[in-house]
Design a protein around this motif. Structure first.
Motif, PDB file in Angstrom:
ATOM      1  N   MET A   1       2.676   6.400  -3.524  1.00 24.82           N
ATOM      2  CA  MET A   1       3.331   5.086  -3.535  1.00 24.82           C
ATOM      3  C   MET A   1       2.748   4.240  -4.664  1.00 24.82           C
ATOM      4  O   MET A   1       1.549   3.981  -4.705  1.00 24.82           O
ATOM      5  CB  MET A   1       3.107   4.385  -2.191  1.00 24.82           C
ATOM      6  CG  MET A   1       3.870   3.082  -2.050  1.00 24.82           C
ATOM      7  SD  MET A   1       3.559   2.279  -0.461  1.00 24.82           S
ATOM      8  CE  MET A   1       4.336   3.458   0.661  1.00 24.82           C
ATOM      9  N   ASN A   2       3.576   3.804  -5.602  1.00 32.04           N
ATOM     10  CA  ASN A   2       3.120   3.029  -6.746  1.00 32.04           C
ATOM     11  C   ASN A   2       2.814   1.587  -6.359  1.00 32.04           C
ATOM     12  O   ASN A   2       3.518   0.983  -5.537  1.00 32.04           O
ATOM     13  CB  ASN A   2       4.171   3.045  -7.851  1.00 32.04           C
ATOM     14  CG  ASN A   2       4.205   4.363  -8.604  1.00 32.04           C
ATOM     15  OD1 ASN A   2       3.165   4.934  -8.896  1.00 32.04           O
ATOM     16  ND2 ASN A   2       5.398   4.840  -8.928  1.00 32.04           N
ATOM     17  N   THR A   3       1.774   1.041  -6.992  1.00 32.15           N
ATOM     18  CA  THR A   3       1.360  -0.337  -6.722  1.00 32.15           C
ATOM     19  C   THR A   3       1.695  -1.221  -7.912  1.00 32.15           C
ATOM     20  O   THR A   3       1.419  -0.872  -9.060  1.00 32.15           O
ATOM     21  CB  THR A   3      -0.156  -0.405  -6.446  1.00 32.15           C
ATOM     22  OG1 THR A   3      -0.448   0.391  -5.291  1.00 32.15           O
ATOM     23  CG2 THR A   3      -0.606  -1.834  -6.186  1.00 32.15           C
ATOM     24  N   VAL A   4       2.282  -2.381  -7.618  1.00 27.14           N
ATOM     25  CA  VAL A   4       2.672  -3.346  -8.648  1.00 27.14           C
ATOM     26  C   VAL A   4       1.890  -4.635  -8.448  1.00 27.14           C
ATOM     27  O   VAL A   4       1.892  -5.204  -7.355  1.00 27.14           O
ATOM     28  CB  VAL A   4       4.184  -3.655  -8.584  1.00 27.14           C
ATOM     29  CG1 VAL A   4       4.572  -4.664  -9.666  1.00 27.14           C
ATOM     30  CG2 VAL A   4       5.014  -2.396  -8.718  1.00 27.14           C
ATOM     31  N   LEU A  21      11.023  -5.126  -4.513  1.00 29.36           N
ATOM     32  CA  LEU A  21       9.961  -4.124  -4.694  1.00 29.36           C
ATOM     33  C   LEU A  21       9.559  -3.509  -3.359  1.00 29.36           C
ATOM     34  O   LEU A  21       9.433  -2.279  -3.240  1.00 29.36           O
ATOM     35  CB  LEU A  21       8.734  -4.769  -5.354  1.00 29.36           C
ATOM     36  CG  LEU A  21       8.823  -5.074  -6.846  1.00 29.36           C
ATOM     37  CD1 LEU A  21       7.676  -5.981  -7.269  1.00 29.36           C
ATOM     38  CD2 LEU A  21       8.811  -3.776  -7.669  1.00 29.36           C
ATOM     39  N   TYR A  26       7.601   0.112  -2.977  1.00 30.89           N
ATOM     40  CA  TYR A  26       6.381  -0.173  -3.736  1.00 30.89           C
ATOM     41  C   TYR A  26       5.353  -0.880  -2.854  1.00 30.89           C
ATOM     42  O   TYR A  26       5.715  -1.582  -1.895  1.00 30.89           O
ATOM     43  CB  TYR A  26       6.684  -1.074  -4.931  1.00 30.89           C
ATOM     44  CG  TYR A  26       7.415  -0.412  -6.068  1.00 30.89           C
ATOM     45  CD1 TYR A  26       6.720   0.257  -7.076  1.00 30.89           C
ATOM     46  CD2 TYR A  26       8.809  -0.460  -6.151  1.00 30.89           C
ATOM     47  CE1 TYR A  26       7.389   0.855  -8.140  1.00 30.89           C
ATOM     48  CE2 TYR A  26       9.494   0.138  -7.208  1.00 30.89           C
ATOM     49  CZ  TYR A  26       8.769   0.794  -8.190  1.00 30.89           C
ATOM     50  OH  TYR A  26       9.443   1.392  -9.237  1.00 30.89           O
ATOM     51  N   THR A  27       4.083  -0.705  -3.196  1.00 30.39           N
ATOM     52  CA  THR A  27       3.025  -1.552  -2.665  1.00 30.39           C
ATOM     53  C   THR A  27       2.894  -2.726  -3.629  1.00 30.39           C
ATOM     54  O   THR A  27       2.848  -2.525  -4.848  1.00 30.39           O
ATOM     55  CB  THR A  27       1.690  -0.789  -2.585  1.00 30.39           C
ATOM     56  OG1 THR A  27       1.822   0.250  -1.617  1.00 30.39           O
ATOM     57  CG2 THR A  27       0.553  -1.710  -2.171  1.00 30.39           C
ATOM     58  N   VAL A  28       2.869  -3.927  -3.100  1.00 27.45           N
ATOM     59  CA  VAL A  28       2.876  -5.126  -3.934  1.00 27.45           C
ATOM     60  C   VAL A  28       1.594  -5.923  -3.738  1.00 27.45           C
ATOM     61  O   VAL A  28       1.197  -6.217  -2.613  1.00 27.45           O
ATOM     62  CB  VAL A  28       4.101  -6.020  -3.623  1.00 27.45           C
ATOM     63  CG1 VAL A  28       4.043  -7.310  -4.443  1.00 27.45           C
ATOM     64  CG2 VAL A  28       5.402  -5.269  -3.903  1.00 27.45           C
ATOM     65  N   CYS A  75      -3.686  -0.508  -9.936  1.00 26.23           N
ATOM     66  CA  CYS A  75      -2.241  -0.765 -10.050  1.00 26.23           C
ATOM     67  C   CYS A  75      -1.608   0.193 -11.069  1.00 26.23           C
ATOM     68  O   CYS A  75      -2.210   0.539 -12.078  1.00 26.23           O
ATOM     69  CB  CYS A  75      -1.969  -2.206 -10.467  1.00 26.23           C
ATOM     70  SG  CYS A  75      -2.356  -3.422  -9.187  1.00 26.23           S
ATOM     71  N   ASP A  76      -0.377   0.586 -10.784  1.00 25.46           N
ATOM     72  CA  ASP A  76       0.385   1.435 -11.706  1.00 25.46           C
ATOM     73  C   ASP A  76       1.185   0.598 -12.697  1.00 25.46           C
ATOM     74  O   ASP A  76       1.417   1.008 -13.837  1.00 25.46           O
ATOM     75  CB  ASP A  76       1.338   2.334 -10.915  1.00 25.46           C
ATOM     76  CG  ASP A  76       0.604   3.210  -9.918  1.00 25.46           C
ATOM     77  OD1 ASP A  76       0.021   4.221 -10.347  1.00 25.46           O
ATOM     78  OD2 ASP A  76       0.581   2.868  -8.716  1.00 25.46           O
ATOM     79  N   VAL A 233      12.749  -4.837 -11.531  1.00 28.95           N
ATOM     80  CA  VAL A 233      12.344  -3.645 -10.768  1.00 28.95           C
ATOM     81  C   VAL A 233      12.768  -2.375 -11.496  1.00 28.95           C
ATOM     82  O   VAL A 233      11.988  -1.422 -11.623  1.00 28.95           O
ATOM     83  CB  VAL A 233      12.929  -3.694  -9.336  1.00 28.95           C
ATOM     84  CG1 VAL A 233      12.617  -2.407  -8.587  1.00 28.95           C
ATOM     85  CG2 VAL A 233      12.361  -4.895  -8.569  1.00 28.95           C
ATOM     86  N   THR A 237      10.357   1.514 -14.438  1.00 30.27           N
ATOM     87  CA  THR A 237      10.366   2.975 -14.574  1.00 30.27           C
ATOM     88  C   THR A 237      11.444   3.528 -15.493  1.00 30.27           C
ATOM     89  O   THR A 237      11.478   4.733 -15.735  1.00 30.27           O
ATOM     90  CB  THR A 237      10.537   3.626 -13.186  1.00 30.27           C
ATOM     91  OG1 THR A 237      11.721   3.109 -12.563  1.00 30.27           O
ATOM     92  CG2 THR A 237       9.330   3.330 -12.294  1.00 30.27           C
TER      93      THR A 237
END
Length: 338
Positions: A1-4, A21, A26-28, A75-76, A233, A237
């Motif tokens: 799970m990508n973090t923003v 998000l 996403y994890t925010v 964070c990604d 958003v 990617t």
């Protein structure tokens, strides 16, 4: 799970972006200026039926180095939206310019140190069109901040974006962080919560209450806040988005007069379609900093070349009339509960 890392999560666009998000998985990690704001964000998202289990809140200040490295760690992606937004020209221009420029650089430095893949920066079409009056602007255009009547806010957005590009373009080595810029036009659309103190919400609120007897003669590309969030958003990617500026606004110009007409046609009694004479606004600008901040818009009738945004993102903008009417409905509901 990508973090923003989402800076400015409590803002008008920030809340909508957080919602999209979180709903996309996403994890925010959202940034606020105070923990009180953080609780408001959580309450607003929960009231909008958003699951906030993957949301954390951190306290950061655009004018301080404190906490940025820790916030970006792990964070990604970084979505940098935080920036002061007021129409009025402040007594000291640096009150707007310094936090906008330095805040962007703090976000980028922290992102680079944390090994973030891509930063999506929220700019504004003002950084492209701010010194123009007629014609069509596109992603290759830049505002001349030394042109007459360019507002301090316009200067702050232009300088902050230029600083971001300079930072990214000065990177060395193979492992370079990517930058994508989303530049919204005038933003309308229903707020996610009950806060209508932002500039566009406040103007529409006054319009509906009959507190705006005249509107400036100005028309430029507008956009719905939900579209702005959606493009941000997607920009995280989308491979083709790296290293580019994207206009998040309609191609055609829309004015405050047309917004007022949509509202009148819908039966609202408060809005006025009377055009304020330029000389009156220029006279007011001698005494009123908000009027002075509007001078650059006078006589503006601009279109945008948003073709690359539409093509790469597969984007069909929400029509301006729909955006205005749905905003008005939301604002009237909030007024009724005030």
């Amino acid at each position: 799970m990508n973090t923003v890392l989402l800076t400015g999560i409590s803002g008008y666009i920030g809340l909508h972006s957080a919602k999209q998000l979180l709903e996309a998985g996403y994890t925010v990690r959202g940034t606020v200026r105070s923990q009180t704001k953080g609780q408001e964000v959580r309450n607003t998202l929960t009231a909008a039926s958003v699951d906030t289990k993957n949301l954390t809140i951190v306290e950061l200040d655009l004018t301080s180095d404190r906490g940025w490295d820790d916030a970006a760690k792990g964070c990604d992606f970084v979505m940098h939206m935080a920036s002061p937004f007021v129409i009025a020209n402040p007594k000291d221009p640096q009150a707007l310019i310094t936090p906008a420029v330095d805040g962007s650089l703090r976000a980028l430095r922290a992102a680079k140190k944390a090994g973030v893949k891509r930063v999506v920066l929220t700019s504004s079409v003002l950084s492209m069109m701010g010194s123009m009056k007629t014609g069509t602007f596109g992603p290759s255009d830049w505002t001349d901040i030394d042109a007459p009547d360019v507002s301090t806010y316009t200067k702050s957005k232009t300088l902050a974006e230029k600083a971001a590009w300079d930072f990214v373009n000065s990177q060395e080595g193979d492992d370079q962080m990517e930058l994508t810029v989303i530049a919204p036009g005038g933003v309308f659309g229903p707020p996610l919560g009950r806060n209508i103190t932002g500039q566009s919400m406040s103007m529409l609120d006054q319009m509906l209450r009959g507190k705006l007897p005249m509107v400036p003669k100005a028309a430029f590309p507008m956009v719905d806040v939900r579209d702005v969030a959606k493009l941000h958003v997607q920009a995280l990617t989308l491979p083709e988005a790296t290293g580019k500026r994207f206009i998040a606004a309609s191609a055609e110009p829309n004015g405050f007069q047309s917004a007022a007409q949509f509202l009148k046609d819908e039966g609202y009694k408060g809005p006025s379609t009377r055009i304020a004479p330029d000389f009156l606004l220029r006279l007011m600008a001698k005494f009123d900093r908000e009027a002075k901040g509007m001078l650059g818009l006078l006589g503006m009738h601009l279109s945008s070349n948003n073709s690359e945004t539409r093509e790469l993102f597969g984007w069909t903008p929400i029509p301006f009339q729909q955006s205005v009417l749905e905003t008005a409905k939301a604002v009237k509901t909030i007024q009724g509960k005030a």
